[in-house]
Design an enzyme around this catalytic site. Structure first.
Site, mmCIF file in Angstrom:
data_model
loop_
_atom_site.group_PDB
_atom_site.id
_atom_site.type_symbol
_atom_site.label_atom_id
_atom_site.label_comp_id
_atom_site.label_asym_id
_atom_site.label_seq_id
_atom_site.Cartn_x
_atom_site.Cartn_y
_atom_site.Cartn_z
ATOM 1 N N ASP A 137 15.919 77.325 -35.457
ATOM 2 C CA ASP A 137 15.158 77.633 -34.247
ATOM 3 C C ASP A 137 15.726 76.826 -33.086
ATOM 4 O OD1 ASP A 137 13.211 78.873 -32.756
ATOM 5 O OD2 ASP A 137 11.661 77.408 -33.231
ATOM 6 N N HIS A 144 10.573 77.090 -20.548
ATOM 7 C CA HIS A 144 9.743 76.539 -21.630
ATOM 8 C C HIS A 144 9.991 75.043 -21.793
ATOM 9 C CE1 HIS A 144 7.663 76.054 -25.425
ATOM 10 N NE2 HIS A 144 8.770 75.633 -25.999
ATOM 11 N N GLU A 210 4.463 81.334 -30.629
ATOM 12 C CA GLU A 210 5.624 81.166 -29.765
ATOM 13 C C GLU A 210 6.361 82.495 -29.694
ATOM 14 O OE1 GLU A 210 7.903 77.738 -31.126
ATOM 15 O OE2 GLU A 210 6.700 76.432 -29.828
ATOM 16 N N GLU A 212 9.371 84.609 -29.305
ATOM 17 C CA GLU A 212 10.811 84.387 -29.442
ATOM 18 C C GLU A 212 11.508 85.682 -29.844
ATOM 19 O OE1 GLU A 212 11.997 80.935 -31.644
ATOM 20 O OE2 GLU A 212 10.182 79.800 -31.139
ATOM 21 N N ASP A 244 7.011 82.237 -33.822
ATOM 22 C CA ASP A 244 7.173 80.954 -34.510
ATOM 23 C C ASP A 244 5.858 80.179 -34.387
ATOM 24 O OD1 ASP A 244 8.548 78.860 -35.779
ATOM 25 O OD2 ASP A 244 9.027 77.934 -33.861
ATOM 26 N N ARG A 248 0.141 72.499 -32.990
ATOM 27 C CA ARG A 248 0.590 71.498 -32.011
ATOM 28 C C ARG A 248 0.153 70.076 -32.352
ATOM 29 N NH1 ARG A 248 4.589 74.221 -29.792
ATOM 30 N NH2 ARG A 248 3.930 76.212 -28.917
ATOM 31 N N GLN A 251 2.254 68.875 -35.307
ATOM 32 C CA GLN A 251 3.599 68.654 -34.762
ATOM 33 C C GLN A 251 3.655 67.375 -33.923
ATOM 34 O OE1 GLN A 251 4.845 71.903 -32.241
ATOM 35 N NE2 GLN A 251 6.862 71.041 -31.840
ATOM 36 N N TYR A 255 6.337 64.521 -35.481
ATOM 37 C CA TYR A 255 7.704 64.899 -35.119
ATOM 38 C C TYR A 255 8.638 63.719 -34.804
ATOM 39 C CZ TYR A 255 7.584 64.269 -30.018
ATOM 40 O OH TYR A 255 7.549 63.742 -28.763
ATOM 41 N N LYS A 264 5.372 73.553 -38.153
ATOM 42 C CA LYS A 264 6.107 74.802 -37.935
ATOM 43 C C LYS A 264 6.329 75.605 -39.211
ATOM 44 C CE LYS A 264 7.410 74.141 -33.593
ATOM 45 N NZ LYS A 264 7.205 75.125 -32.524
ATOM 46 N N THR A 268 6.369 82.065 -40.080
ATOM 47 C CA THR A 268 7.142 82.600 -38.964
ATOM 48 C C THR A 268 7.175 84.115 -39.150
ATOM 49 O OG1 THR A 268 8.525 80.611 -38.935
ATOM 50 C CG2 THR A 268 9.364 82.544 -37.761
ATOM 51 N N GLU A 375 1.471 76.482 -23.042
ATOM 52 C CA GLU A 375 1.836 76.592 -21.624
ATOM 53 C C GLU A 375 0.814 77.427 -20.844
ATOM 54 O OE1 GLU A 375 5.724 77.788 -23.395
ATOM 55 O OE2 GLU A 375 6.407 77.340 -21.365
#
Ligand code: CA
Length: 428
Positions: A137, A144, A210, A212, A244, A248, A251, A255, A264, A268, A375
């Site tokens: 990914d 973004h 997400e 994508e 994806d 949050r 993560q 992370y 994640k 997917t 976002e």
């Protein structure tokens, strides 16, 4: 020389509506089983139909020796076909195009053959199209990356120093790549909602999508032999939509310092029909100007961004129809797919048929073009208002998320179909 398979003047003997995602200019590949069989095989979507390539090949419709020998269509994934390379992909695409054309009598006038090899799309069972070997990914939309960087580090430090020098990416989890329509269980995990308290275990409170677009590689490169950027397009079989899904809060806690992991890897979602790179050729446009100029191995010639309209629709359990929460476009990518693949292999890393490379969240410049709830709701500070009167900062149980995409031609569209999934309650 112009490619007849994308020529807008050709039509199929099968009726295809103007807004259908699958006109004769598209011809995407997928895996399906017909109503009278449980054996998956390769098909091509055309209008409301699926063309059975395995049966066509058995009937001798492809005289190409490699196709006849390797039987790439009598397979439960597209991987074998992907491994055969661009000359074979082009030959097959041209042959399928010819067979489906309104001015070609071969299939059009053979009712027995038509009966065998054409199915109504809504009567077949669709399967995951690819045995995904590896999933990478990227993080290639500047809008973004700037949005997320601004939220967590402020506008001055939004982009890390490496961002404009290389396409940042990480190795995702291939085992949990799932087909559109498969539900997504809200993941459980470790989070730290209060910085002054110890971490806790439980369902994610910040579940996100997400938006994508991904591409599948094939044939790929052997280890220690990078793919030079000018050859990368020979290894890009086709494209699909990718959601994806992201937790949050999981993560955010996990992370550091190695990047995304369980936040994640739970799911997917991909769309079932893989749009051939050739079908998107007429929709290539210049990407954003790259400043500073990339290093030589990433320097690309030509227009390698793609003008593909993207949207995300959201439907809560309280809504009768889905509501569009995001309209974006694949052309907003800062790094091109060619640069991504060149960078991925420059260290000698091998890629294989069926590896999935996703773009990263594709956000545009405007607030309605942001490709994630993170976002759109700006970290939950401005929840998204829905026609039902409900609001959403992040996803709740029962929410259905639908990704859509199409390139608009003159009187036809090359569509991706949808990549959708519904959030199921956590079992922790
Ligand atoms: Ca992502």
């Amino acid at each position: 020389m112009s490619d007849p398979t994308t020529d807008p003047s050709f039509s199929s003997f099968l009726e295809v509506e103007e807004k259908s995602p699958f006109p004769i200019q598209n011809l995407p590949y997928g895996i399906f089983s017909p109503p009278d069989s449980s054996t998956p095989r390769v098909g091509v979507a055309i209008g409301e139909h699926v063309l059975d390539l395995a049966l066509l090949n058995a009937e001798g419709a492809f005289d190409h020796s490699v196709v006849a020998d390797k039987r790439p269509f009598a397979q439960s994934s597209l991987n074998t076909f992907m491994s055969l390379g661009k000359p074979v992909w082009s030959t097959v695409r041209e042959r399928v195009h010819t067979l489906l054309r309104a001015d070609t009598p071969e299939l059009r006038d053979d009712s027995g053959l038509r009966e065998k090899v054409l199915h109504d799309r809504d009567t077949v069972t669709i399967h995951l199209p690819v045995e995904v070997g590896d999933y990478t990914d990227f993080y290639s939309s500047e809008h973004h990356a700037r949005n997320v960087g601004t939220m967590f580090r402020g506008p001055e430090n939004a982009l890390k120093p490496n961002w404009k020098h290389l396409p940042v990416g990480y190795h995702g989890r291939a085992s949990s790549v799932i087909l559109s329509g498969d539900n997504v269980r809200r993941p459980c995990g470790q989070t730290r909602p209060d910085d002054d308290e110890p971490p806790v275990y439980g369902p994610t409170q910040l579940l996100d999508f997400e938006l994508e677009v991904g591409f599948f590689t094939g044939p790929g490169n052997t280890r220690e032999e990078p793919i030079p950027i000018e050859n990368t397009a020979d290894h890009i079989f086709g494209f699909c939509l990718v959601n994806d899904w992201s937790a949050r809060d999981i993560q955010g806690w996990e992370y550091v310092p190695l990047g995304p992991f369980l936040g994640k890897s739970f799911a997917t979602t991909i769309s079932p029909w893989i749009v051939p790179t050739a079908a998107l050729d007429p929709f290539r446009v210049p990407g954003p100007e790259q400043e500073p100029e990339p290093l030589d191995y990433l320097r690309d010639d030509g227009d390698w961004a793609f003008d593909v309209n993207l949207e995300v629709d959201l439907q809560t359990e309280g809504m009768d129809t889905a509501h569009t929460v995001c309209r974006s476009n694949f052309k907003h990518m800062y790094w091109t797919v060619r640069q991504q693949l060149a960078h991925h292999t420059v260290n000698g890393c091998n890629t294989k048929p069926g590896d999935l490379m996703a773009s990263g969240t594709i956000s545009g410049p405007t607030e309605d073009s942001y490709g994630s709830m993170l976002e759109l709701s700006w970290r939950g500070e401005n929840p998204v208002e829905l026609p039902s009167g409900e609001t959403r900062a992040f996803l709740e149980d029962g929410d259905r998320v639908i990704l859509k995409g199409h390139a608009q031609g003159d009187g036809y569209r090359v569509g991706f179909g949808t990549a959708e999934g519904t959030v199921r309650p956590a079992i922790c």
